[in-house]
Design an enzyme around this catalytic site. Structure first.
Site, PDB file in Angstrom:
ATOM      1  CE1 TYR A  66       9.447  -7.059   2.863  1.00 49.48           C
ATOM      2  CE2 TYR A  66       8.747  -7.666   4.585  1.00 49.48           C
ATOM      3  CZ  TYR A  66       8.534  -7.190   3.738  1.00 49.48           C
ATOM      4  OH  TYR A  66       7.689  -7.291   3.470  1.00 49.48           O
ATOM      5  N   PRO A 213      -3.435  -2.661   3.531  1.00 45.97           N
ATOM      6  CG  PRO A 213      -3.587  -3.238   5.675  1.00 45.97           C
ATOM      7  CD  PRO A 213      -2.354  -3.342   5.002  1.00 45.97           C
ATOM      8  N   GLY A 215      -3.377   1.515   2.730  1.00 47.79           N
ATOM      9  CA  GLY A 215      -2.733   2.298   1.468  1.00 47.79           C
ATOM     10  C   GLY A 215      -1.816   2.807   1.772  1.00 47.79           C
ATOM     11  N   GLY A 217      -0.236   3.478   5.197  1.00 47.89           N
ATOM     12  CA  GLY A 217      -0.738   4.882   5.434  1.00 47.89           C
ATOM     13  C   GLY A 217      -1.470   5.812   5.276  1.00 47.89           C
ATOM     14  N   GLY A 221      -3.099   8.932   7.237  1.00 44.34           N
ATOM     15  CA  GLY A 221      -2.809  10.396   7.222  1.00 44.34           C
ATOM     16  C   GLY A 221      -1.914  10.648   6.981  1.00 44.34           C
TER      17      GLY A 221
END
Length: 351
Positions: A66, A213, A215, A217, A221
């Site tokens: 990262y 978990p 998806g 974000g 939404g």
């Protein structure tokens, strides 16, 4: 640093059978540095990490990939003011870049160097949970885990994990040294691991760490209600966030949102609660860069679902209606369905 008495209480869960206890909800830290838009200002990122700790989230997830490297350095600075024995730090190795191309390595020499470099960046004496980020198709898993076992014996790492590993790879790795956790994508719209990977982990007593978990974000939404930044890599790397797939998947989001109203919570909390309810050996690590979103995620712990309600939530996102694969073609080649590790008998140790 004192815990805030007014913040929600986050329970602990056991990962594996070797003694690791972590907060039932972790914090995925990748988004502070890469992939989902511009890097976050360090002061803001550290404020989120400290707020997480004060709220009872003590399990932090990063990787040397990262940034690369910048996320580990950030975590190292953020954890400086926190009591080390109350923090569970997980990082990963294996993904490296050579001449602009991504390479996955699991040879013993690289494993050791990657661990020592991560310890230096993190400014830590040991890593709580050290994962192989992706499986090296050139090196038998026995070689990789054999070196990790030495690092455990030397006290440089406490527990060993795998990420995106197949059932065969997990079983072979576990025969060399107990695997404490498998980190793998698990959410309402990524459930293919339930047939083979999850039962095997439970057979062997391996904890399950669910990444993405929400998806990535989607179920909170993001990409449904907001326009993503130009620097956000989701539309490039994840087909479910591309073109007409987004419009088709909105139907799934709207169903979850309707159920969330019934449960008096947000869609993201319902989706996260569904993962939390999959078992006491499951620890989701949603990422966020904002304190309000972190508080919302922690609130998912309070959402209680009956077995019938869990089925209802899952039924709102049937697999055959999900538009798009979870990764693009290049990244899919590194996931558990696509990678195999060669037999130990065929391996010639590099001189």
């Amino acid at each position: 640093m004192d815990r805030c008495s007014q913040t929600p209480s986050v329970p602990t869960r056991k990962l594996g059978r070797q003694g690791l206890k972590v907060s039932a909800l972790g914090l995925g830290c990748m988004g502070f540095s890469t992939w989902y838009g511009k890097p976050v200002e360090e002061k803001e990122a550290i404020a989120v990490i400290h707020h997480a700790f004060n709220s009872g989230v003590t399990f932090f997830d990063t990787s040397d990939a990262y940034g690369p490297h910048s996320n580990e350095k950030l975590l190292g600075r953020a954890l400086k003011g926190l009591p080390r024995d109350e923090v569970q730090l997980a990082t990963k190795f294996a993904i490296t870049t050579v001449d602009g191309k991504i390479e996955v390595r699991g040879d013993a020499e690289y494993v050791r160097k990657a661990c020592e470099d991560s310890l230096e960046r993190l400014q830590l004496d040991y890593i709580d949970l050290y994962y192989q980020h992706r499986v090296d198709t050139k090196v038998p898993i026995e070689v990789t885990v054999g070196e990790l076992k030495k690092l455990v014996e030397e006290g440089k790492i406490k527990y060993i994990g795998l990420s995106e590993a197949s059932a065969d790879t997990i079983r072979r790795a576990h025969a060399v040294h107990p695997i404490t956790a498998v980190q793998i994508e698990w959410s309402l719209w990524s459930r293919d691991i339930e047939e083979e990977i999850i039962p095997l982990c439970r057979e062997l007593g391996i904890g399950i760490v669910s990444y993405s978990p929400l998806g990535r974000g989607f179920f909170s939404g993001k990409a449904v209600l907001e326009k993503l930044e130009e620097t956000d890599l989701r539309p490039q790397r994840y087909p479910r966030f591309q073109g007409e797939n987004v419009e088709k998947n909105k139907v799934l989001y709207e169903r979850v949102a309707a159920l969330a109203k019934k449960h008096k919570c947000t869609p993201g909390q319902l989706a996260l609660a569904w993962v939390l309810h999959q078992g006491e050996d499951v620890v989701p690590i949603p990422g966020t860069t904002k304190i309000p979103n972190l508080n919302e995620n922690i609130g998912a712990i309070s959402v209680e679902l009956t077995p019938e309600e869990l089925k209802e939530v899952a039924a709102a996102v049937p697999e055959h209606e999900i538009a798009g694969d979870r990764y693009n073609e290049a990244l899919a080649k590194q996931t558990w369905k696509s990678v195999t590790t060669p037999p130990l008998s065929s391996y010639v140790t590099p001189e």
